[in-house]
Design an enzyme around this catalytic site. Structure first.
Site, PDB file in Angstrom:
ATOM      1  N   HIS A   1      97.554  73.195   6.671  1.00 57.84           N
ATOM      2  CA  HIS A   1      98.251  71.467   6.714  1.00 57.84           C
ATOM      3  C   HIS A   1      98.333  70.344   8.177  1.00 57.84           C
ATOM      4  O   HIS A   1      97.006  70.407   8.853  1.00 57.84           O
ATOM      5  CB  HIS A   1      99.529  72.253   7.131  1.00 57.84           C
ATOM      6  CG  HIS A   1      99.814  72.261   8.492  1.00 57.84           C
ATOM      7  ND1 HIS A   1      99.046  73.706   8.926  1.00 57.84           N
ATOM      8  CD2 HIS A   1     100.032  71.746   9.309  1.00 57.84           C
ATOM      9  CE1 HIS A   1      99.904  73.954   9.834  1.00 57.84           C
ATOM     10  NE2 HIS A   1     100.075  73.211  10.651  1.00 57.84           N
TER      11      HIS A   1
ATOM     12  N   HIS B   1      95.853  65.152  11.932  1.00 56.48           N
ATOM     13  CA  HIS B   1      94.521  66.562  12.035  1.00 56.48           C
ATOM     14  C   HIS B   1      95.093  68.102  11.451  1.00 56.48           C
ATOM     15  O   HIS B   1      96.250  68.464  11.135  1.00 56.48           O
ATOM     16  CB  HIS B   1      94.355  67.200  13.854  1.00 56.48           C
ATOM     17  CG  HIS B   1      95.389  68.021  14.171  1.00 56.48           C
ATOM     18  ND1 HIS B   1      96.082  66.919  14.303  1.00 56.48           N
ATOM     19  CD2 HIS B   1      95.136  68.690  14.787  1.00 56.48           C
ATOM     20  CE1 HIS B   1      96.694  68.152  15.574  1.00 56.48           C
ATOM     21  NE2 HIS B   1      96.338  69.283  15.197  1.00 56.48           N
TER      22      HIS B   1
END
Length: 176
Positions: free
Chosen positions: A43, A125
């Site tokens: 995620h 990220h």
């Protein structure tokens, strides 16, 4: 007294892209590079809320439900390593404005509600590897995944039987 949960807002990575990233990771990193993050746990964190009560979760969910902004496209086309936190990550060279706006809104709401927010700037990220013991060679540019983002998710983080599991609790749709 209500039960607290460890939660965070994030962008979900579609299953098909999770699988592609896992294959790419296997082809580009040695087995001893670090502990691979499970595909289902991939995620992009927007705002980490930490341990919060059910009441605070409900209030933050209500605020999240009032967010009105269009969807956007996320391009995962960058990678790197943070030696201090011992992770290898996938990211974006040019974060879309919509991603930055959404993260800033959620982080500001969380901070106003008394949830800890890291003083570090938002760096979108996806964590690929954890517990890297040494510098890991990062693949040359040329990889790219395009993710249309039309919603964001509130996840619960649980540590069960020695593994971390992220469970979606609630979703919000971004406007068209």
């Amino acid at each position: 007294m209500s039960e607290s949960k460890r939660v965070f807002f994030a962008i979900e990575i579609p299953t098909k892209i999770q699988r592609q990233i896992v294959r790419w990771r296997a082809d580009n990193f040695p087995d001893d590079a670090g502990r691979p993050v499970a595909a289902a746990n991939m995620h992009i964190t927007l705002a980490f809320l930490g341990e919060i009560s059910a009441e605070k979760q409900a209030a933050l969910a209500a605020m999240a439900g009032r967010i009105r902004q269009p969807g956007f496209t996320l391009h995962l086309d960058d990678a790197g390593q943070w030696l201090r936190s011992r992770v290898v990550w996938l990211g974006t060279r040019q974060p879309p404005r919509g991603l930055l706006q959404l993260a800033n809104l959620l982080r500001a709401q969380a901070a106003r509600s008394g949830c800890y927010q890291s003083p570090q700037p938002f760096r979108p990220h996806l964590t690929l590897l954890r517990n890297t013991a040494h510098a890991v060679p990062i693949p040359a540019p040329g990889f790219h995944w395009e993710i249309p983002v039309s919603e964001f998710v509130l996840y619960e983080s649980n540590f069960i039987n020695g593994r971390t599991r992220y469970t979606p609790l609630q979703r919000w749709t971004l406007s068209e």
